[in-house]
Every structure is written in structure tokens, then in C-alpha cells.
Scaffold this active site. Structure first.
Site, PDB file in Angstrom:
ATOM      1  CE1 TYR A 162      -0.034  -5.336  -1.679  1.00 47.80           C
ATOM      2  CE2 TYR A 162      -0.888  -3.813  -0.813  1.00 47.80           C
ATOM      3  CZ  TYR A 162      -0.270  -5.603  -0.452  1.00 47.80           C
ATOM      4  OH  TYR A 162      -0.179  -5.577   0.592  1.00 47.80           O
ATOM      5  N   GLY A 163      -3.006  -5.302  -3.839  1.00 43.24           N
ATOM      6  CA  GLY A 163      -3.927  -5.284  -3.264  1.00 43.24           C
ATOM      7  C   GLY A 163      -4.480  -4.265  -2.231  1.00 43.24           C
ATOM      8  CG  ASP A 187       3.000 -21.048  23.692  1.00 43.60           C
ATOM      9  OD1 ASP A 187       2.413 -21.917  24.435  1.00 43.60           O
ATOM     10  OD2 ASP A 187       3.882 -21.744  22.167  1.00 43.60           O
ATOM     11  CG  ASN A 188      -0.334 -15.233  20.957  1.00 43.98           C
ATOM     12  OD1 ASN A 188       1.115 -15.154  21.465  1.00 43.98           O
ATOM     13  ND2 ASN A 188       0.165 -14.417  20.018  1.00 43.98           N
ATOM     14  CG  ASP A 212      -7.862  -6.723   6.645  1.00 41.97           C
ATOM     15  OD1 ASP A 212      -6.627  -6.551   7.532  1.00 41.97           O
ATOM     16  OD2 ASP A 212      -7.741  -6.353   5.903  1.00 41.97           O
ATOM     17  NE  ARG A 264      -2.296  -1.027   3.585  1.00 38.86           N
ATOM     18  CZ  ARG A 264      -1.929  -0.519   4.512  1.00 38.86           C
ATOM     19  NH1 ARG A 264      -1.673   0.873   4.154  1.00 38.86           N
ATOM     20  NH2 ARG A 264      -1.738  -1.258   5.133  1.00 38.86           N
ATOM     21  CE  LYS A 314      -6.022  -3.738   4.450  1.00 40.51           C
ATOM     22  NZ  LYS A 314      -6.729  -3.895   5.874  1.00 40.51           N
ATOM     23  NE  ARG A 348       5.055  -6.877  13.537  1.00 41.07           N
ATOM     24  CZ  ARG A 348       5.969  -7.614  13.369  1.00 41.07           C
ATOM     25  NH1 ARG A 348       6.543  -8.448  13.526  1.00 41.07           N
ATOM     26  NH2 ARG A 348       5.422  -8.893  13.239  1.00 41.07           N
ATOM     27  CG  HIS A 408      -7.142  -2.893   9.966  1.00 40.97           C
ATOM     28  ND1 HIS A 408      -5.344  -2.658  10.249  1.00 40.97           N
ATOM     29  CD2 HIS A 408      -7.431  -3.927   8.788  1.00 40.97           C
ATOM     30  CE1 HIS A 408      -4.918  -2.907   9.522  1.00 40.97           C
ATOM     31  NE2 HIS A 408      -5.936  -4.357   9.143  1.00 40.97           N
ATOM     32  CB  CYS A 448       0.320  -7.041  13.965  1.00 37.08           C
ATOM     33  SG  CYS A 448       1.588  -5.561  13.591  1.00 37.08           S
ATOM     34  N   GLY A 449       0.161 -10.597  12.927  1.00 35.27           N
ATOM     35  CA  GLY A 449      -0.250 -11.363  12.760  1.00 35.27           C
ATOM     36  C   GLY A 449      -1.823 -11.619  13.220  1.00 35.27           C
ATOM     37  CE  LYS A 450      -5.433  -7.087  10.551  1.00 35.34           C
ATOM     38  NZ  LYS A 450      -4.620  -6.497  10.576  1.00 35.34           N
ATOM     39  CB  THR A 451      -4.229 -14.670   9.095  1.00 34.45           C
ATOM     40  OG1 THR A 451      -4.061 -12.777   8.349  1.00 34.45           O
ATOM     41  CG2 THR A 451      -4.512 -15.218   8.435  1.00 34.45           C
ATOM     42  NE  ARG A 481       0.001  -8.381   2.141  1.00 35.46           N
ATOM     43  CZ  ARG A 481      -1.226  -7.701   2.730  1.00 35.46           C
ATOM     44  NH1 ARG A 481      -2.047  -8.142   3.376  1.00 35.46           N
ATOM     45  NH2 ARG A 481      -0.024  -7.097   3.403  1.00 35.46           N
TER      46      ARG A 481
HETATM   47  C1  OXD Z   1      -3.082  -4.602   5.403  1.00 36.97           C
HETATM   48  C2  OXD Z   1      -3.973  -5.672   4.845  1.00 36.97           C
HETATM   49  O1  OXD Z   1      -2.073  -4.218   4.662  1.00 36.97           O
HETATM   50  O2  OXD Z   1      -5.355  -6.344   5.519  1.00 36.97           O
HETATM   51  O3  OXD Z   1      -3.855  -4.398   6.468  1.00 36.97           O
HETATM   52  O4  OXD Z   1      -3.690  -5.716   3.816  1.00 36.97           O
HETATM   53 MN    MN Z   2      -5.344  -5.434   6.801  1.00 34.73          MN
END
Ligand code: OXD
Ligand code: MN
Length: 591
Positions: A201-202, A500-501, A277, A73, A210, A405, A230, A254-257, A374
Site C-alpha cells: 500500500y502507498g 465555495d472554499n 500532500d 496505512r 510518508k 474534519r 503534511h 480531508c480534501g487537500k487534493t 486511489r
Molecule cells: C495519506 C496519503 O494517507 O497522503 O495521508 O496517502
Molecule cells: Mn497525506
């Protein structure tokens, strides 16, 4: 009314002057045909659109290589075009709507000559949901069409919905000539319109994501009393058989997925995935918040994803369903013809092509996959998909967790005293930047509610909106703040993270269910160590101390940063948040 979409498309076609117009109906057969178009483009070397991968390893999957300058982005080229700069706020690049049109219309003029203009009618949210929105995207990229088919609900039915509603959200997109000097992502929240040119780009090109589901939707939510965030959406099943629905807000990469499809350590627990997301959150008639995920796919960061870190995502990627799966800017292991990225396996297999298709020299120190490479994959492939995913009402939310983070300062977990305190803490949240956006990585920036790049209006008004929404709830969710990313003096992560989270998630569920108490500190409510499930973890007393430490000097610094950040919002910063900051400052002084 019947010609609402046709009229808009005809106007865009007069502007962009394509050779052909293709209305996307969203049938499987049609998408197979479009994938074939992409494969043919690849063969004649146009855009490296789609290269088929080994179906025994990754069925119905394709490698896409983007232009090397178009990999993330571009926040500096993203604009919110409201009537005044003050409306867009210090959090957005602003352009006057008239000026913005004058800037991009010449770039769109004739940009599709020799190309096909694709019209994609799609829904953000399940078509049966009262919270869903019908949208139409125009694009000249087959990669974007196939990606939208995976990420959203595409089809003719949407045109009927638009005709009965009399409105839709419009997105005009062209890859242009991919020149970063002529790249703009323009949002017109008052016109339900996004115009994006110069990037495939996505986050810049899949406009349902987004641009519409966060920037435009957050503006709509501000006016209509709901929130576009988000956030991941997940259900946590405990040994009592209860499912507690939780939202999780983290900045990009930061590990959402991974969290959304967590495989818990503790017996009897299970995570049900609803989204990784974006969440659209509405107050329900019972005084609770209800969330839907407007998307239908995952656009996840590949590096670091493996059978160890996220086995459910690996199963999702290997699951043979009708939707294609795309890998963008990963490496390619040529013997097996399969994608590869850092972290997938311990060693780099050879022979290997890097993300730009160049032969990879082991030991060169270069990246094989781009750090922001990605995968784009259907949510319906996910083995932990919640049966409630398509529930038109959404799921009732009992907890919201916010993370970032941070190498230091922020403890492993902390609960807010109440909703207002939670909004204060989330508004001051900081995180180290990542490769998801262009610019320097690893720098701490304030990223309130992980929405800094995605809030489509003034952030001060956004904070006030959060406070307003909370004040209407008779059963507001609890709010938690987590940090999986603390490091020791040697720069090593001190918390194992990943599976472990789930230990921390268990504590949250216990708090929500009233099973455990918490101790009050200057920054919020923290766990008694006895209440944390620590079986099988051997952390030294120093590490545990550090995980939960509130260091006076670090917090003084945090407060100073927050004061600086708050100063930009002037009188649009809610007084109650300023008061909460003053209170925190006094408490930290006494520590
Ligand atoms: C981001 C995404 O950049 O989800 O946050 O692609
Ligand atoms: Mn995102």
C-alpha cells in the site's frame, strides 16, 4: 565512495536473495517495459498488478487491485526506532533500533527468492534544488517501481548526486507474503533508513512519501532548522495579478487534493498547484519561509472526485502524457473498461466489478470502490500546475492554513493572533478519522498540524521546533484555521465546500495583503461578514450564525480534550503553549 550504493544494494541482495537484480534507470522505454511485466503478471493472476484501461477515456492508465487486507496505512505497525522511547514520544510506536532489526531481518531473509530485486535511485525534490534529497529504494514489487516513477524523480542522475554528496536515504521494501501479522514499517531516523515489509500500500510501500519525506525528513528538519509538513502548496492569483503562496495542512482524506487545484468562484482569481500532500519548508535569507513539494505526483483518494468536485483532477487523469496513471482498488465498469468510484457519476453504471473484481449487485449496499481507493498520477499532467513547481528555491509563503474534519465547535475560518498562538491552535487541532488509515473512521482525534501519524520524533519537541522556526522569521506567514465540515442537527454539511472554499481563501489573501480588518474573538480573529464574498450563495441567517458560532459548551469540551492530550507530553510541552491554553480557558469562561 563510488561504491556507496552498490555496496548497500549488494548487502540487501545477500539478505533478500532475489533471482535477479534490476537497476531502474527511469527511461520512458524502461517503464513501458515494466508496465508490461505487470500486465503479464495480471494475466497469470499473480498480484492483479496492472490491467490496461480504456485508452480513449483514460490514456496510458492501469487498474491495480491490492490484497484485500492491504488497503490503507497501518499506523499500529509503523515504528520510529530512536534510542529511547522518550525520543520517539507518545505520538509514535517505538522499538529499540537493535530490537527492530532483530524483528525484521528474519522476515527479509530470503524474501525475494524467485523474484526480481529492483533498485530505484530517486530524488525527493527537484535535482537542482539545494533542499532536495537523493534516495534509493529497493523493492520486489513492479507496482511500487511504477508508482515511484510517477511520484518521484527517478533516474541515473541521482547516482551522480549521491556520489558527490556521499550520502543518501535508504529504503528497503518487500511485499513479503502480505501477511498483516508479518507487516512492519520501521524507521531508523539516525541511520537515514526505512525498512518496510508485508505491504504494497502507498503510504507503507512508496517509501519516498510518508516514511522518508515526512517521518525521516521531520527528524532531519528538527536537527537542521527546517520543517517537513503534511501540507499542500498553492499559489492564489488575484485580480491585481499578484500570486500569494499558501500552505494548507489537513489530515488524510480531508480534501487537500481538491483544495490544491481549486477552481475559484470569483472572477479574476486562479489557483496554481504546486503540491497536494507534502511541503518541505526552509527559512530564507529574507526572513520568509520558502516551500518546495518534494514529490512529483499525486496519490489521491478517488471516491468523491468528479468533474463537479475537482474538474482539474479529472483533466489531470485524462491528460495524455508520457507517465502512466494507476487506479488502485477502484471499481471497473466492464462495458467501457474504465474505472469507477462512488461520486464519479450520480448513478452506478452496470455492469460493474467491485474493487475486489467481484460482480457488483446494484442495491447491495456494498462499496463499489474501496473508500481508500486511489489514483497515482504525474503532477506534470495537471492543467493548473504552477510554473514555479520546479523552481529550486521554492516559493515564498505568506499564509498557512490548518484544517480538519469537525462536525461542530470549529468555525468556518479564524486567524491566529500571532505565530505562537497559531502553533498553539495547530497543536490542539482535532479531526474525525477517515479511511486513509485502518481503524474506526469518524472518531475525533487530536492531530497536531495533521502530523500525528507522520512526525518522526517527540511531538513536544516538534512544537518547540515550530516555535523556534517562527521566532527566526522577520516576515512570518499568517496562520488560518478552517473547517469546511460543520453539520447541522440533521447531520447535513452546512457549508457547500469545494469551489465555495475559494470565498474563504479570498478573505485570507485580503488579510495577507492588508485589505480587510478582522474582529477579535476568544479563539482568534474572525471575518466581518461584509468582507466575505457571498454572491450567489444563499445561506440562511441561522446557518451563517452556526458557521461562525463559538459555543461555550463545545469549547469547554475542546479545552478539556486538549488538556488531556497535552498531559502526555509532560515537561516536553513548551510552557508558552500551556499558557496559551490557560488564556483560552479564561476567555471561554467569560463568554
Ligand atoms: C495519506 C496519503 O494517507 O497522503 O495521508 O496517502
Ligand atoms: Mn497525506
Amino acid at each position: 565512495m563510488a561504491n556507496l550504493v552498490e555496496d548497500w544494494v549488494a548487502e540487501q541482495a545477500r539478505l533478500t536473495k532475489p533471482d535477479r537484480i534490476h537497476w531502474v534507470h527511469g527511461t520512458e522505454e524502461e517503464i513501458r517495459g515494466l508496465v508490461d511485466v505487470g500486465i503479464r503478471e495480471e494475466k497469470i493472476g499473480i498480484h492483479h498488478t496492472f490491467q490496461p484501461l480504456n485508452p480513449a477515456e483514460f490514456p496510458n492508465s492501469y487498474l491495480h487491485r491490492s490484497h484485500p487486507t492491504d488497503v490503507a496505512r497501518t499506523e499500529h505497525l509503523t515504528f520510529v526506532c530512536l534510542p529511547t522511547k522518550a525520543d520517539a514520544g507518545p505520538n509514535n510506536n517505538w522499538m529499540d533500533p537493535g530490537e527492530a532489526r532483530k524483528t525484521v531481518l528474519p522476515l527479509f531473509d530470503g524474501c525475494m527468492r524467485g523474484r526480481t530485486l529492483y533498485v530505484i535511485p530517486y530524488m525527493m525534490g527537484h535535482p537542482d534544488s539545494p533542499y532536495a534529497r537523493p534516495c534509493v529504494q529497493i523493492t520486489d514489487s513492479v507496482y511500487v517501481v511504477v508508482s515511484m516513477y510517477i511520484m518521484t524523480r527517478v533516474g541515473n542522475k541521482v547516482l551522480d548526486i549521491i556520489n558527490s554528496k556521499g550520502e543518501f536515504v535508504k529504503g528497503l521494501h518487500s511485499i513479503g507474503d502480505l501477511d498483516p501479522q508479518k507487516r512492519f514499517i520501521m524507521h531508523f531516523p539516525q541511520d537515514d533508513l526505512v525498512m518496510s515489509i508485508g505491504s504494497g500500500y502507498g503510504g507503507n510501500a512508496l517509501l519516498g512519501k510518508k516514511c522518508i519525506s515526512l517521518r525521516i525528513a521531520s527528524y532531519l528538519g528538527y536537527q537542521q532548522g527546517w520543517l517537513a509538513e503534511h501540507m499542500i502548496v498553492m499559489g492564489v492569483e488575484d485580480p491585481d495579478g499578484d500570486i500569494t503562496y499558501i500552505l494548507g495542512s489537513f489530515p488524510s482524506a480531508c480534501g487537500k487534493t481538491n483544495l490544491a487545484m481549486l477552481d475559484p468562484i470569483m472572477k479574476g482569481y486562479k489557483v496554481w498547484t504546486l503540491g497536494d500532500d507534502i511541503a518541505w519548508i526552509n527559512p530564507g535569507p529574507d526572513g520568509r519561509l520558502y516551500a518546495i513539494n518534494p514529490e512529483a505526483g499525486f496519490f489521491g483518494v478517488a471516491p468523491g472526485t468528479s468533474d463537479k468536485t475537482n474538474p482539474n483532477m479529472m483533466k489531470t487523469l485524462r491528460n495524455n502524457k508520457s507517465y502512466p496513471t494507476l487506479f488502485t482498488n477502484t471499481g471497473l465498469q466492464t462495458d467501457s473498461n474504465s474505472p469507477w468510484w462512488e461520486g464519479l457519476t450520480e448513478n452506478i453504471p452496470a455492469p460493474m466489478l467491485d474493487w475486489q473484481g467481484r460482480s457488483y449487485v446494484n442495491g447491495s449496499g456494498e462499496n463499489v470502490a474501496h473508500p481508500n481507493s486511489r489514483f497515482t498520477v504525474s503532477i506534470y499532467n495537471c492543467p493548473t500546475l504552477s510554473p514555479e513547481t520546479d523552481n529550486p528555491k521554492g516559493v515564498p509563503i505568506s499564509g498557512i492554513l490548518f484544517g480538519g474534519r469537525r462536525s461542530d465547535t470549529i468555525p468556518l475560518v479564524c486567524e491566529s493572533f500571532d505565530w505562537e498562538h497559531g502553533v498553539f491552535k495547530a497543536s490542539a487541532n482535532g479531526s474525525e478519522t477517515t479511511a486513509a488509515a485502518t481503524g474506526k473512521a469518524g472518531v475525533v482525534r487530536r492531530d497536531p498540524m495533521a502530523m500525528l501519524p507522520f512526525c518522526g520524533y517527540h511531538m513536544g519537541d516538534y512544537f518547540a521546533h515550530w516555535l523556534r522556526v517562527g521566532s527566526q522569521l522577520s516576515r512570518p506567514p499568517k496562520m488560518f484555521f478552517v473547517n469546511w465540515f460543520q453539520k447541522n442537527n440533521e447531520g447535513t454539511f452546512i457549508w457547500p465546500g469545494f469551489r465555495d472554499n475559494s470565498r474563504v481563501i479570498k478573505w485570507m489573501v485580503d488579510r495577507i495583503k492588508g485589505k480587510v480588518t478582522a474582529r477579535e474573538t476568544a479563539v482568534g480573529l474572525m471575518p466581518y461578514l461584509n468582507d466575505l464574498f457571498m454572491d450567489g450563495l444563499s445561506l440562511s441567517p441561522e446557518t451563517i450564525d452556526r458557521l461562525f458560532r463559538i459555543d461555550k459548551g463545545e469549547w469547554q469540551n475542546e479545552i478539556a480534550e486538549t488538556e488531556l492530550f497535552y498531559a502526555q507530553f509532560g515537561n516536553r510541552l513548551p510552557v508558552s503553549l500551556q499558557n496559551r491554553l490557560t488564556e483560552l480557558k479564561e476567555k471561554i469562561e467569560k463568554c
